[in-house]
Design an enzyme around this catalytic site. Structure first.
Site: not given
Lengths: 739, 163
Positions: A250, A623, A625, A628, A699-700
């Site tokens: 996306g 944190r 989560l 991997k 992610g950003e």
């Protein structure tokens, strides 16, 4: 319902007390087997009842003008053609971003604009019909050049995340630095139009059952898409259901594509399900882009290297009424201390596809400029760029004075320097040569604001002891299925195989959706809160306080009793509901995730080709989560940084306003051979001020600074400075010394 | 006409304009093979035809009379994964998963090419190919991954190739 608003830190949740040991662990993606076997179904692939018809978008060959008519008779007469829809006023001109797109095909406002849809018995017939429609346009000259239209620029829109800020006088700070024997930088950096280029094109299947519409699609934020779709087709939101269980990438692009609206109105008209996927070239022109930017950066430092002033003034582009403004300076606001600070944006209106959100709006391109300028001023001062950054590390948010929720930029820089071997870097460019290759190292800071949005979830503990997590949250490859199970598993004391997660269905509680790196924090918190409800009932049935009860391996332990959860549940499932929303903590604390990006490159002295040899990203994002999946997101962002540094550039034809390289062969994104082995380190600081589970967006963050680390390394290798991104080999070659 | 798909003979009367990709997805119902660009630039539609990897969007179905076609569904299933599929899960060689079937089919074909001794652009020795990281990256460069799982994909393939 366990509701929590972040007006204060959460006093403590069951997930934090959990001893199951699944949280944070680098477990495999729970939907992995479906993805590697090709059985995970994406937007276009859902099988529906009924005789499905195929649609293909009809677009106009002009960037600006008026549609004077269509020749569609030949298209309608082709074999297999069911309908050619050109006169429905609901036809969207392009993708919806934060509101529905303009509709109707009377006027043309960007190249390749959607003007209709051909519907046929097969994809091949629909495509042939769409191509056979002749669109007559009375063309007008459009405006496509941002800087040529600067005189007509607008200030930031009123509802923009970022308004103009000026604290002190930057001109005076520049003059003062000069007068005191300091150093200044005043440079302009440019970045081009960029596109998301998700691997899966926007695709939807629309099915009507009476007045009820079901849309199978690939959409990131269903709670936003649902009312937008309803409005676009003229029905109420309660008549719409959207399913989006798997999304083929996306990166901000999948809010609501024009194909979704067209599939819905076509299916309504012909009384059959309709499926439409956009062609790749149509995506380039009808899904919002990331704007080109022109960024002037001024830095003033005293001779000891302390910043006296920092100004980041940007010009961006947008279509008429586009609304959104790329907040270019977002990452610059609080990254470095300096008493004088200025951040402004001008928006130039162009006759182009809308500009919208692409991974890390603001920081992704803002850090290309700022972190290059920081490298430039550090060099001018004769200081190591890491030392310079540490010297200008603010104690509190330099703009608002608010304390940072958590901030570990200095630790990221230090740990990264150690792990990367930064001490081996020569501060003078061009010192290390291996045959034809000049080798250099670069560093840049990474920053991404931290967000939290409303999110709800339902957690059901069933009589058989299994838990079901439900929300309309989505997984766009970020690992949502896995991390929500890990959160519930830790809170309820259940192994992963005892938890089912159902996502991407608007019949479920409205979740945050995927965007702005707020997904894990928001949806994760809602799941953790929903578990609070369940744990409270379990504790009551154990005659214990929740904090005195241990949940592990499907059993509750309190006092001297160990009881299977299924026994405690009894005949009727326990249902917990959680809702998180943002509160005053967003203002009380300055919230951002930080990191340090390192790159080593080799630049060919003959051809100017750059090869990235290795990269290291060190990130603090609250944190972690799942170790991997977090690493995977991080390397993904860093590789986007390679793309932004070296190749990504949607080239606009200034005569006609179309992107000339509107495909994946010519719009270059990194391929396997462009990518070296990458390392990632996390500095984990649980951010209690950000949200109940202490997570920040990742992610950003990982794209932020990555490109500048690469181009700063190119400078260190060969002395060619990046100011006009991407730094392609022709630009490098022009600046290389004689061999 | 007929062709063999994953070991089963299929009769078909495809539209002469239909790509092999669209016939697989829309008519045979094998949607594991993905459409990313429809013009041979992204590699998401990679399948094996008569043992060779090809972009199924760039070939018409009618050109494949009697051909032996292998798609991701024929390589392994969710409950019986091929070693490469299992390695992709273990090494997280994907994120969104859309390019993944193409990556895996491409890797199957690529490993066979290496076994046959075919050299690549980056092979130091044209007569004896060592399948290291750069060699895998070069040979897999026809398969784009916008999530950019490239290093993990290389790790997954390396593990299987070394086994």
């Amino acid at each position: 319902m366990a509701e929590f608003k972040m007006d204060a830190d959460h006093p403590g949740i069951a997930m934090d007390r959990g001893v199951q040991g699944v949280l944070g662990v680098g477990l495999d993606r729970s939907e992995g087997a479906l993805k590697v076997s090709g059985t995970a179904r994406y937007g276009y692939e859902h099988r529906v009842e009924g005789d499905v018809a195929y649609g293909y978008l009809i677009t106009a060959p002009a960037a600006k003008g008026t549609v004077t008519g269509f020749d569609a008779d030949a298209a309608r007469a082709l074999p297999g053609v069911i309908d050619v829809m050109l006169d429905d006023p609901r036809i969207p001109r392009q993708a919806a971003a934060f509101g529905p797109a303009h509709a109707g095909n009377d006027a043309i406002d960007h190249w390749d604009q959607v003007v209709g849809v051909a519907i046929a018995e097969s994809f091949e017939a629909a495509r042939a019909a769409a191509k056979a429609v002749v669109v007559h346009v009375e063309r007008e000259q459009g405006q496509f050049d941002t800087m040529a239209n600067i005189a007509h620029a607008n200030p930031p829109p009123r509802d923009s995340r970022l308004q103009d800020v000026a604290k002190g006088d930057i001109d005076a700070a520049m003059a003062a630095a000069h007068a005191a024997g300091g150093v200044t930088i005043d440079q302009v950096y440019t970045t081009p139009n960029q596109v998301h280029a998700a691997m899966e094109p926007h695709a939807s299947v629309a099915v009507w059952d009476g007045d009820q519409l079901t849309l199978h699609s690939s959409l990131q934020i269903l709670a936003v898409a649902k009312p937008m779709l309803a409005k676009a087709i003229g029905i109420t939101a309660d008549k719409v259901r959207i399913l989006s269980p798997y999304i083929g990438g996306g990166f901000g692009s999948k809010m609501l594509g024009p194909e979704a609206v067209l599939a819905a109105i076509a299916a309504q008209k012909i009384g059959r399900p309709v499926k439409i996927a956009m062609a790749r070239a149509q995506l380039f022109h009808n899904i919002y882009r990331r704007t080109d930017t022109n960024q002037r950066i001024r830095l003033a430092a005293d001779k000891d290297g302390k910043l006296l002033g920092l100004a980041h003034d940007s010009v961006v582009s947008q279509c008429p009424d586009g609304g959104f403004m790329e907040p270019v300076a977002l990452g610059s606001l609080a990254l470095y201390d300096a008493p004088v600070r200025q951040f402004t944006h001008k928006v130039v209106t162009l006759d182009m596809v809308m500009a919208g959100a692409v991974r890390a709006p603001g920081e992704a391109v803002g850090t290309l400029a700022l972190e290059t300028a920081i490298d430039e001023i550090a060099e001018a001062l004769g200081r190591d760029p890491i030392d310079f950054r540490k010297l200008n590390e603010p104690a509190v948010d330099p703009l608002t004075g608010a304390p940072f929720s958590t901030r570990a930029l200095v630790e990221c820089l230090d740990q990264g320097a150690e792990a990367f071997g930064w001490a081996k870097r020569s501060p003078t460019p061009g010192q290390r040569r291996e045959g034809e290759w000049l080798i250099g190292m670069g560093v840049a800071a990474a920053v991404r604001i931290n967000l939290l949005v409303d999110s709800e979830a339902r957690v059901t503990l069933k009589p058989d002891g299994r838990a079901l997590v439900e929300t309309d949250m989505t997984d766009i490859g970020t690992g949502t299925y896995t991390i929500l199970a890990q959160i519930a598993g830790e809170a309820l004391g259940l192994p992963m195989e005892s938890i089912d997660v159902v996502l991407g269905d608007t019949d479920l509680p409205p979740g945050a959706g995927s965007g702005g790196s707020f997904g894990a924090a928001s949806a994760g918190s809602s799941v953790a809160l929903a578990c609070e409800d369940v744990v409270a009932v379990l504790a009551e049935r154990m005659d214990a306080k929740p904090e005195d009860m241990t949940l592990k391996d499907g059993h509750a332990v309190a006092g001297n009793r160990r009881v299977p959860l299924g026994d405690l549940v009894g005949a009727e499932a326990l249902v917990g509901k959680g809702k998180i929303s943002q509160g005053s903590n967003a203002k009380t604390f300055s919230q951002a995730a930080h990191g340090a990006q390192f790159a080593e490159v080799a630049v060919n002295v003959v051809t100017g080709e750059t090869r990235v040899r290795r990269m290291l990203g060190v990130f603090e994002a609250g944190r972690i989560l799942n170790a991997k999946l977090a690493r995977s997101q991080a390397i993904g962002g860093m590789i986007w940084g390679i793309g932004y540094a070296l190749m990504e550039d949607a080239v606009l034809d200034q005569r006609y306003g179309q992107f000339v390289n509107h495909d994946l062969g010519e719009y270059h994104i990194p391929a396997h051979a462009d990518v070296p082995p990458l390392d990632v380190l996390f500095i984990e600081k649980i951010d209690r001020h950000a949200n109940p589970i202490g997570v920040k967006g990742l992610g950003e963050l990982s794209i932020s600074g990555a490109g500048a680390a690469v181009t700063n390394a190119i400078y260190n290798a060969c002395g060619v400075r990046a100011r006009d991104f991407p730094l392609t080999l022709d630009k490098v070659l022009a600046g290389l010394p004689e061999i | 006409m007929h062709f063999t798909i994953n070991g089963t003979v299929h009769e078909a009367e495809p539209d002469i304009r239909a790509s092999l990709l669209d016939v697989l997805r829309e008519h045979v119902g094998l949607t594991g093979t993905k459409k990313g660009c429809d013009r041979g630039q992204c590699g998401a539609c990679t399948i094996l035809v008569n043992g060779r990897r090809i972009n199924s969007c760039l070939t018409l179905a009618v050109m494949h009379q009697d051909d032996d076609i292998l798609t991701i569904e024929g390589i392994g299933s969710a409950d019986n994964l091929h070693p490469l599929q299992a390695a992709f899960v273990k090494h997280d060689g994907y994120q969104c998963g859309y390019c993944t079937p193409g990556q895996i089919c491409s890797a199957v074909g690529m490993l066979d090419e290496v076994k046959k001794g075919w050299a690549s652009h980056v092979s130091a020795d044209l007569d004896s190919v060592t399948l290291d990281g750069p060699e895998i990256s070069e040979r897999m460069s026809g398969n784009l991954c916008r999530c950019s799982a490239y290093p993990n994909i290389v790790d997954a393939i390396s593990e299987v190739a070394g086994a």
